[in-house]
Enzyme design. Structure first.
Site, mmCIF file in Angstrom:
data_model
loop_
_atom_site.group_PDB
_atom_site.id
_atom_site.type_symbol
_atom_site.label_atom_id
_atom_site.label_comp_id
_atom_site.label_asym_id
_atom_site.label_seq_id
_atom_site.Cartn_x
_atom_site.Cartn_y
_atom_site.Cartn_z
ATOM 1 N N ASP A 1 -10.244 1.536 2.502
ATOM 2 C CA ASP A 1 -10.276 0.802 3.785
ATOM 3 C C ASP A 1 -10.899 1.678 4.878
ATOM 4 O OD1 ASP A 1 -9.088 -1.493 2.874
ATOM 5 O OD2 ASP A 1 -7.049 -0.870 3.415
ATOM 6 N N LYS B 1 0.826 -1.216 0.000
ATOM 7 C CA LYS B 1 0.000 0.000 0.000
ATOM 8 C C LYS B 1 0.858 1.264 0.000
ATOM 9 C CE LYS B 1 -3.967 -2.242 2.065
ATOM 10 N NZ LYS B 1 -4.791 -2.486 3.226
ATOM 11 N N MET C 1 -5.621 -15.246 11.102
ATOM 12 C CA MET C 1 -6.007 -15.421 9.703
ATOM 13 C C MET C 1 -5.638 -16.831 9.248
ATOM 14 S SD MET C 1 -5.051 -12.846 6.607
ATOM 15 C CE MET C 1 -3.433 -13.348 6.108
HETATM 16 P P1 NAP Z 1 0.539 -4.846 7.628
HETATM 17 O O1 NAP Z 1 0.659 -3.462 7.168
HETATM 18 O O2 NAP Z 1 1.543 -5.852 7.171
HETATM 19 O O3 NAP Z 1 0.512 -4.841 9.240
HETATM 20 C C1 NAP Z 1 0.477 -6.048 9.955
HETATM 21 C C2 NAP Z 1 0.321 -5.753 11.442
HETATM 22 O O4 NAP Z 1 0.166 -7.006 12.087
HETATM 23 C C3 NAP Z 1 1.534 -5.075 12.079
HETATM 24 O O5 NAP Z 1 1.088 -4.254 13.101
HETATM 25 C C4 NAP Z 1 2.324 -6.270 12.615
HETATM 26 O O6 NAP Z 1 3.135 -5.932 13.716
HETATM 27 C C5 NAP Z 1 1.201 -7.146 13.093
HETATM 28 N N1 NAP Z 1 1.587 -8.549 13.135
HETATM 29 C C6 NAP Z 1 1.709 -9.405 12.101
HETATM 30 N N2 NAP Z 1 2.058 -10.625 12.543
HETATM 31 C C7 NAP Z 1 2.156 -10.531 13.891
HETATM 32 C C8 NAP Z 1 2.469 -11.462 14.913
HETATM 33 N N3 NAP Z 1 2.757 -12.728 14.634
HETATM 34 N N4 NAP Z 1 2.456 -11.040 16.199
HETATM 35 C C9 NAP Z 1 2.167 -9.754 16.508
HETATM 36 N N5 NAP Z 1 1.858 -8.812 15.570
HETATM 37 C C10 NAP Z 1 1.851 -9.214 14.279
HETATM 38 O O7 NAP Z 1 -0.882 -5.466 7.215
HETATM 39 P P2 NAP Z 1 -2.264 -4.676 7.009
HETATM 40 O O8 NAP Z 1 -2.397 -4.242 5.586
HETATM 41 O O9 NAP Z 1 -2.429 -3.676 8.078
HETATM 42 O O10 NAP Z 1 -3.322 -5.870 7.194
HETATM 43 C C11 NAP Z 1 -3.539 -6.463 8.484
HETATM 44 C C12 NAP Z 1 -4.726 -7.412 8.412
HETATM 45 O O11 NAP Z 1 -5.910 -6.701 8.131
HETATM 46 C C13 NAP Z 1 -4.643 -8.426 7.259
HETATM 47 O O12 NAP Z 1 -4.024 -9.604 7.698
HETATM 48 C C14 NAP Z 1 -6.073 -8.676 6.854
HETATM 49 O O13 NAP Z 1 -6.560 -9.869 7.430
HETATM 50 C C15 NAP Z 1 -6.820 -7.501 7.426
HETATM 51 N N6 NAP Z 1 -7.440 -6.718 6.338
HETATM 52 C C16 NAP Z 1 -8.787 -6.692 6.281
HETATM 53 C C17 NAP Z 1 -9.424 -5.945 5.300
HETATM 54 C C18 NAP Z 1 -10.920 -5.941 5.230
HETATM 55 O O14 NAP Z 1 -11.473 -5.351 4.309
HETATM 56 N N7 NAP Z 1 -11.591 -6.560 6.178
HETATM 57 C C19 NAP Z 1 -8.684 -5.194 4.385
HETATM 58 C C20 NAP Z 1 -7.301 -5.249 4.475
HETATM 59 C C21 NAP Z 1 -6.689 -6.013 5.446
HETATM 60 P P3 NAP Z 1 4.624 -5.348 13.505
HETATM 61 O O15 NAP Z 1 4.472 -3.888 13.240
HETATM 62 O O16 NAP Z 1 5.289 -5.663 14.794
HETATM 63 O O17 NAP Z 1 5.198 -6.104 12.336
#
Ligand code: NAP
Length: 509
Positions: A335, A294, A425
């Site tokens: 979003d 993004k 997930m």
């Molecule tokens: P992102 O930018 O990669 O951010 C991921 C976040 O999750 C970060 O804060 C990361 O922490 C944390 N994280 C990942 N694995 C972890 C773990 N094992 N333990 C602790 N923290 C962890 O991803 P994003 O784009 O924000 O998306 C996040 C989630 O939102 C997706 O997986 C998806 O399921 C959901 N989503 C939903 C929609 C919808 O329309 N419903 C749309 C988009 C996304 P760190 O900063 O420490 O790495």
């Protein structure tokens, strides 16, 4: 017409009728009899195999791939070529013979039935021009070029081949090459391969014939089909291909929507978008953008003279990238709207009622940014919890909220709790970002994860009697706006809900 071709990879002749019947009922337009998968086939076996397959009236390619070209056949070369000749005599419509073999062929083949092929499982480029040269010298109906893609940008060579020579076969193998298979019919390829089912692939990257037909609209694709896709890494979990292709079907829109596995590198992201824009004939109109691109999308639009709306700039992330007919780029973020609407709908509240509400946002990535921007806009009191504390602090400073590391989740107390991490997930569905004991009856718990629909977090919140909001609500809300931006057409939530219900019914969940 591009034949949707299913390889038949059975080991005994007795299995052929069932396998070919299954291919026919799944919608195959042609089968490839892989003679090299049969146990020690004799010329008589080959004859029987072709005759059995022909009973079902599907065109047949006979292939007996030698081990030196990635196949299973270990016998002598002259014996292999005799088997192929036998297959033609028995009524096969085409035989596939490799470029290396045609140069030293030991038997004669009918040129009109000859597919001259080359396969490279090491390099990410094909032997297309060499194949065309040898087609001129030795004759042949079709050339087939397959090579292994390491990254999505390796697909361009195969797509260029099909554009230059419609009626040929070109594909990039492997997961990174999937779009060459899905776009083959748009580019007028002679055929595209699809497997009879998972585990029955004859080459890496083949999708199933059912997916080709039901999900990727093989039969509806024409040269004028507009192309869209979701850029991400991973993309396998994304509901967007099912939603968009389902909407194209439901509304009669001539489009196809692809999963675009773009490796997590800005260079590859930029190379992919550059490559698409250089090839207007691919008809890419725009993209959904997800993890981890993004930020890359925002930078790309800005550095290529495009327009980024103020909201996306504020959030620092673009999840919708539009390419207009003049190659002008625009970046948006749906979003924010999708998530805020999901909350308001679930609470039956107006924006001003969120003022002073205490909210815990778990995560500090792209989705967390959208929610923090939306919630602080309406005056909610947001606290961010994240594994990487520095990231939580940075986001909190930007939007004027509080922040903590994940260890502080133990003392979390908020009216609204939102998971913006990928924890829980698929496939790690038994993980949860927040221990169930922390959840309370009077909380509202929102999980942005939508696969599975009911995550462990939501299940445990329900058990406590808390109100829950699932990620699908946000997804559907953001999709309404994104669909309009990408296609220029409006779509109602009712149609989207119908498409998603049908999808879940087919998948049985
Ligand atoms: P992102 O930018 O990669 O951010 C991921 C976040 O999750 C970060 O804060 C990361 O922490 C944390 N994280 C990942 N694995 C972890 C773990 N094992 N333990 C602790 N923290 C962890 O991803 P994003 O784009 O924000 O998306 C996040 C989630 O939102 C997706 O997986 C998806 O399921 C959901 N989503 C939903 C929609 C919808 O329309 N419903 C749309 C988009 C996304 P760190 O900063 O420490 O790495």
């Amino acid at each position: 017409m591009t034949y949707l071709t299913v390889p038949i990879t059975v080991s005994s002749i007795e299995q052929i009728p069932t396998a070919v019947a299954a291919a026919l009922s799944a919608g195959a337009g042609m089968v490839e009899l892989r003679l090299d998968y049969l146990d020690s086939p004799s010329p008589r076996d080959v004859c029987t195999a072709v005759e059995l397959a022909k009973k079902l009236s599907l065109p047949i390619i006979a292939t007996c791939r030698a081990q030196w070209e990635g196949g299973e056949f270990a016998g002598a070369e002259d014996q292999r070529q005799l088997l192929l000749q036998q297959a033609l005599k028995a009524g096969a419509d085409y035989v596939d013979i490799e470029l290396a073999a045609i140069k030293n062929k030991t038997v004669e083949f009918d040129n009109d039935k000859l597919i001259i092929s080359s396969h490279d499982f090491e390099r990410a480029s094909g032997d297309f021009h060499n194949l065309l040269e040898h087609k001129k010298i030795h004759g042949g109906k079709v050339v087939k070029c397959a090579y292994m893609a390491q990254k999505i940008t390796d697909c361009f060579a195969a797509l260029d081949m099909l554009h230059e020579q419609p009626g040929s076969i070109a594909m990039a193998m492997g997961e990174a090459g999937v779009i060459t298979r899905l776009l083959a019919s748009k580019l007028g390829a002679f055929l595209t391969f699809a497997s009879l089912g998972e585990g029955k692939e004859s080459a890496p990257g083949q999708v199933t014939v059912q997916e080709m037909k039901r999900l990727y609209r093989h039969d509806a694709i024409t040269v004028d089909t507009k192309v869209y896709g979701v850029i991400g890494y991973p993309v396998g979990h994304s509901l967007s291909p099912a939603l968009y292709n389902g909407l194209f079907d439901a509304t009669g829109f001539n489009g196809v929507y692809l999963p675009l596995l773009v490796e997590p590198s800005r260079e590859i992201f930029n190379g992919f978008i550059d490559g698409v824009r250089q090839r207007k004939w691919l008809d890419f109109q725009g993209f959904s953008v997800t993890i981890p691109h993004k930020g890359n999308a925002l930078e790309y639009v800005k550095s290529n003279g495009g327009h980024v709306d103020a909201l996306s700039e504020k959030i620092g992330a673009v999840n919708t990238l539009v390419i207009d007919s003049n190659d002008q780029l625009s970046g948006y973020n749906t979003d924010y709207l999708g998530a805020m609407q999901a909350i308001l709908e679930a609470l039956g509240a107006q924006q001003n009622e969120l003022k002073a509400m205490t909210v815990a946002v778990v995560g500090a990535g792209g989705v967390a940014r959208s929610l923090v921007a939306g919630l602080t806009d309406v005056g909610a009191e947001v606290t961010i919890y994240n594994r990487t504390v520095e990231r939580a602090r940075k986001l909190a400073d930007e939007f004027g909220c509080r922040w903590h590391g994940r260890s502080e989740l133990q003392s979390l107390d908020a009216q609204l709790v939102i998971n913006c991490t990928s924890i829980g997930m698929y496939p790690k569905v038994e993980d949860t970002p927040i221990c169930g004991q922390i959840l309370k009856k009077d909380m509202v718990v929102f999980d942005t994860v939508y696969n599975p629909l009911e995550t462990r977090l939501l299940r445990e919140a329900k058990e406590k009697g808390a109100k829950t909001i699932d990620g699908l609500r946000m997804f559907v809300n953001q999709a309404v706006r994104q669909y309009e931006m990408l296609t220029g057409r409006e779509v109602s939530k009712k149609i989207i809900d119908g498409v998603m219900a049908k999808y879940r019914q087919v998948r049985g969940n």
